[in-house]
Write a protein that holds these residues in place. Structure first.
Motif, PDB file in Angstrom:
ATOM      1  N   ALA A  92       0.839  -1.196   0.000  1.00 56.91           N
ATOM      2  CA  ALA A  92       0.000   0.000   0.000  1.00 56.91           C
ATOM      3  C   ALA A  92       0.875   1.246   0.000  1.00 56.91           C
ATOM      4  N   VAL A  93       0.407   2.273  -0.665  1.00 55.48           N
ATOM      5  CA  VAL A  93       1.068   3.574  -0.679  1.00 55.48           C
ATOM      6  C   VAL A  93       0.040   4.621  -0.307  1.00 55.48           C
ATOM      7  N   MET A  94       0.398   5.496   0.610  1.00 56.88           N
ATOM      8  CA  MET A  94      -0.511   6.552   1.043  1.00 56.88           C
ATOM      9  C   MET A  94      -0.009   7.894   0.537  1.00 56.88           C
ATOM     10  N   GLY A  95      -0.942   8.768   0.184  1.00 58.81           N
ATOM     11  CA  GLY A  95      -0.593  10.104  -0.290  1.00 58.81           C
ATOM     12  C   GLY A  95      -1.555  10.551  -1.368  1.00 58.81           C
ATOM     13  N   SER A  96      -1.531  11.835  -1.677  1.00 59.64           N
ATOM     14  CA  SER A  96      -2.425  12.372  -2.695  1.00 59.64           C
ATOM     15  C   SER A  96      -1.960  11.976  -4.087  1.00 59.64           C
ATOM     16  N   LEU A  97      -2.820  12.187  -5.069  1.00 61.27           N
ATOM     17  CA  LEU A  97      -2.498  11.853  -6.451  1.00 61.27           C
ATOM     18  C   LEU A  97      -1.224  12.558  -6.912  1.00 61.27           C
ATOM     19  N   THR A  98      -1.097  13.835  -6.590  1.00 60.11           N
ATOM     20  CA  THR A  98       0.070  14.593  -7.038  1.00 60.11           C
ATOM     21  C   THR A  98       1.226  14.538  -6.042  1.00 60.11           C
ATOM     22  N   SER A 139      -9.604  -5.914  -0.585  1.00 55.31           N
ATOM     23  CA  SER A 139      -9.667  -5.027   0.576  1.00 55.31           C
ATOM     24  C   SER A 139     -10.998  -4.295   0.545  1.00 55.31           C
ATOM     25  N   VAL A 140     -11.420  -3.778   1.697  1.00 53.67           N
ATOM     26  CA  VAL A 140     -12.543  -2.840   1.662  1.00 53.67           C
ATOM     27  C   VAL A 140     -12.188  -1.641   0.787  1.00 53.67           C
ATOM     28  N   SER A 141     -10.890  -1.402   0.611  1.00 54.17           N
ATOM     29  CA  SER A 141     -10.430  -0.327  -0.275  1.00 54.17           C
ATOM     30  C   SER A 141     -10.646  -0.675  -1.743  1.00 54.17           C
ATOM     31  N   GLY A 142     -11.013  -1.910  -2.032  1.00 46.22           N
ATOM     32  CA  GLY A 142     -11.398  -2.312  -3.373  1.00 46.22           C
ATOM     33  C   GLY A 142     -12.895  -2.268  -3.587  1.00 46.22           C
ATOM     34  N   LEU A 143     -13.643  -1.887  -2.539  1.00 42.08           N
ATOM     35  CA  LEU A 143     -15.097  -1.780  -2.617  1.00 42.08           C
ATOM     36  C   LEU A 143     -15.575  -0.341  -2.501  1.00 42.08           C
ATOM     37  N   GLY A 144     -14.689   0.541  -2.047  1.00 44.52           N
ATOM     38  CA  GLY A 144     -15.005   1.965  -1.896  1.00 44.52           C
ATOM     39  C   GLY A 144     -13.727   2.751  -1.749  1.00 44.52           C
ATOM     40  N   GLY A 145     -13.845   4.068  -1.850  1.00 51.68           N
ATOM     41  CA  GLY A 145     -12.654   4.920  -1.821  1.00 51.68           C
ATOM     42  C   GLY A 145     -12.189   5.282  -0.420  1.00 51.68           C
ATOM     43  N   ASP A 146     -10.915   5.652  -0.337  1.00 53.59           N
ATOM     44  CA  ASP A 146     -10.308   6.129   0.906  1.00 53.59           C
ATOM     45  C   ASP A 146      -9.710   7.507   0.666  1.00 53.59           C
ATOM     46  N   TRP A 147      -9.551   8.262   1.714  1.00 56.03           N
ATOM     47  CA  TRP A 147      -8.785   9.501   1.651  1.00 56.03           C
ATOM     48  C   TRP A 147      -7.307   9.161   1.499  1.00 56.03           C
ATOM     49  N   GLY A 148      -6.653   9.734   0.501  1.00 57.62           N
ATOM     50  CA  GLY A 148      -5.197   9.628   0.382  1.00 57.62           C
ATOM     51  C   GLY A 148      -4.669   8.257   0.022  1.00 57.62           C
ATOM     52  N   MET A 149      -5.505   7.430  -0.616  1.00 53.21           N
ATOM     53  CA  MET A 149      -5.041   6.089  -0.989  1.00 53.21           C
ATOM     54  C   MET A 149      -5.510   5.722  -2.395  1.00 53.21           C
ATOM     55  N   SER A 150      -5.495   6.680  -3.298  1.00 54.24           N
ATOM     56  CA  SER A 150      -6.071   6.451  -4.622  1.00 54.24           C
ATOM     57  C   SER A 150      -5.357   5.340  -5.381  1.00 54.24           C
ATOM     58  N   PHE A 151      -4.037   5.224  -5.233  1.00 56.12           N
ATOM     59  CA  PHE A 151      -3.310   4.168  -5.935  1.00 56.12           C
ATOM     60  C   PHE A 151      -3.755   2.797  -5.429  1.00 56.12           C
ATOM     61  N   TYR A 152      -3.836   2.655  -4.124  1.00 57.43           N
ATOM     62  CA  TYR A 152      -4.248   1.398  -3.508  1.00 57.43           C
ATOM     63  C   TYR A 152      -5.696   1.086  -3.865  1.00 57.43           C
ATOM     64  N   ASN A 153      -6.565   2.117  -3.850  1.00 59.43           N
ATOM     65  CA  ASN A 153      -7.958   1.918  -4.242  1.00 59.43           C
ATOM     66  C   ASN A 153      -8.062   1.402  -5.662  1.00 59.43           C
ATOM     67  N   ALA A 154      -7.284   1.984  -6.558  1.00 59.67           N
ATOM     68  CA  ALA A 154      -7.320   1.543  -7.954  1.00 59.67           C
ATOM     69  C   ALA A 154      -6.886   0.087  -8.075  1.00 59.67           C
ATOM     70  N   ALA A 155      -5.828  -0.270  -7.364  1.00 60.53           N
ATOM     71  CA  ALA A 155      -5.301  -1.629  -7.445  1.00 60.53           C
ATOM     72  C   ALA A 155      -6.284  -2.640  -6.869  1.00 60.53           C
ATOM     73  N   LYS A 156      -6.804  -2.372  -5.692  1.00 57.97           N
ATOM     74  CA  LYS A 156      -7.710  -3.339  -5.068  1.00 57.97           C
ATOM     75  C   LYS A 156      -9.065  -3.364  -5.757  1.00 57.97           C
ATOM     76  N   GLY A 157      -9.483  -2.243  -6.333  1.00 61.72           N
ATOM     77  CA  GLY A 157     -10.685  -2.270  -7.152  1.00 61.72           C
ATOM     78  C   GLY A 157     -10.515  -3.184  -8.346  1.00 61.72           C
ATOM     79  N   ALA A 158      -9.323  -3.158  -8.938  1.00 56.21           N
ATOM     80  CA  ALA A 158      -9.032  -4.053 -10.060  1.00 56.21           C
ATOM     81  C   ALA A 158      -9.083  -5.510  -9.612  1.00 56.21           C
ATOM     82  N   VAL A 159      -8.520  -5.809  -8.440  1.00 57.69           N
ATOM     83  CA  VAL A 159      -8.540  -7.188  -7.940  1.00 57.69           C
ATOM     84  C   VAL A 159      -9.976  -7.659  -7.711  1.00 57.69           C
TER      85      VAL A 159
END
Length: 255
Positions: A92-98, A139-159
């Motif tokens: 997992a990586v935390m942080g904003s998109l930019t 992850s639950v991060s693959g079922l909905g979004g989190d603050w500051g975890m867009s990369f992880y959300n994208a990955a787990k959403g794909a899974v």
């Protein structure tokens, strides 16, 4: 009765956390367990704790297709086939998109998504031959979004959606594909969060059971999905979240 007597199970990311707990659980129920991960010393430590089944340690970087193919080949050479694949390795990586780098994006996608795709692709012929199954760790991060975890959300959403698609594609051919979607789980990956008392209090407020999961609690659900008890369960992304998804997101009022 051991549900996995005579079965061969591969667990990626088996050196710690949910992966280690999963390897131990399958071994305790009689499976021959192949432990894969990048840290050979950690894998050996977990293998030494496995009781009830045979083990094989195969150091593997799941983001490398050739290494994943070698993992599958070594498993089949040692045990004759594959019955269960648990794609657990992740980062997992935390942080904003930019505020996060493209290098971090590629790392998350290569491990969390490519690692799952590679494992499923390489193992599928052997799973088809034995009517096996796959359990992916989303992850639950693959079922909905989190603050500051867009990369992880994208990955787990794909899974999560890859799991659904494979369940459609291969369910009729005898291979079930499901995923677990844990919420906060106390492991090496979340050690930094556990030291933040204010943050942990916020998690306790949101999770009806009032705490994060232990790795063994997720491993129990993985074992269920891989077992004959779940023989008619296919294409499920099962939250293991202490009731987190029971809420519509509004703050607590009236209690």
């Amino acid at each position: 009765m051991n549900r996995f007597d005579g079965k061969v199970v591969i667990v990626t990311g088996a050196g710690s956390g949910m992966g280690a707990a999963t390897a131990l659980r399958f071994a305790a129920e009689g499976a021959s367990v192949v432990l894969a991960g990048r840290r050979a010393n950690k894998l050996e430590e977990v293998a030494a704790r496995c009781q009830g089944g045979h083990t094989l340690v195969v150091p593997t970087d799941v983001s490398d297709w050739d290494q994943v193919r070698a993992l599958i080949d070594k498993t089949v050479a040692q045990f004759g086939g594959i019955d269960v694949l648990v794609n657990n390795a992740g980062v997992a990586v935390m942080g904003s998109l930019t505020g996060t780098s493209l290098e971090e994006w590629h790392k998350v996608m290569n491990i969390d998504v490519n690692g799952v795709v590679y494992g499923c692709r390489a193992a599928m012929p052997h799973l088809l031959a034995r009517g096996g199954c796959i359990v992916n760790v989303s992850s639950v991060s693959g079922l909905g979004g989190d603050w500051g975890m867009s990369f992880y959300n994208a990955a787990k959403g794909a899974v999560s959606n890859f799991t659904r698609a494979l369940a459609l594609e291969y369910g009729g051919q005898g291979v079930r594909v499901n995923a677990v979607c844990p919420a906060l789980t106390m492991s090496e990956m979340t050690a930094g969060l556990a030291d933040n008392a204010a943050l942990m209090s916020q998690f306790a407020e949101r999770i009806p059971l009032g705490r994060g999961a232990e790795p063994e609690e997720v491993a129990d659900v993985i074992a269920f999905l891989a077992s004959p008890d779940a023989r008619f369960v296919n294409g499920v992304n099962l939250p293991v979240d202490g009731g987190l998804h029971a809420s519509n997101g509004q703050p607590r009022v009236g209690l």
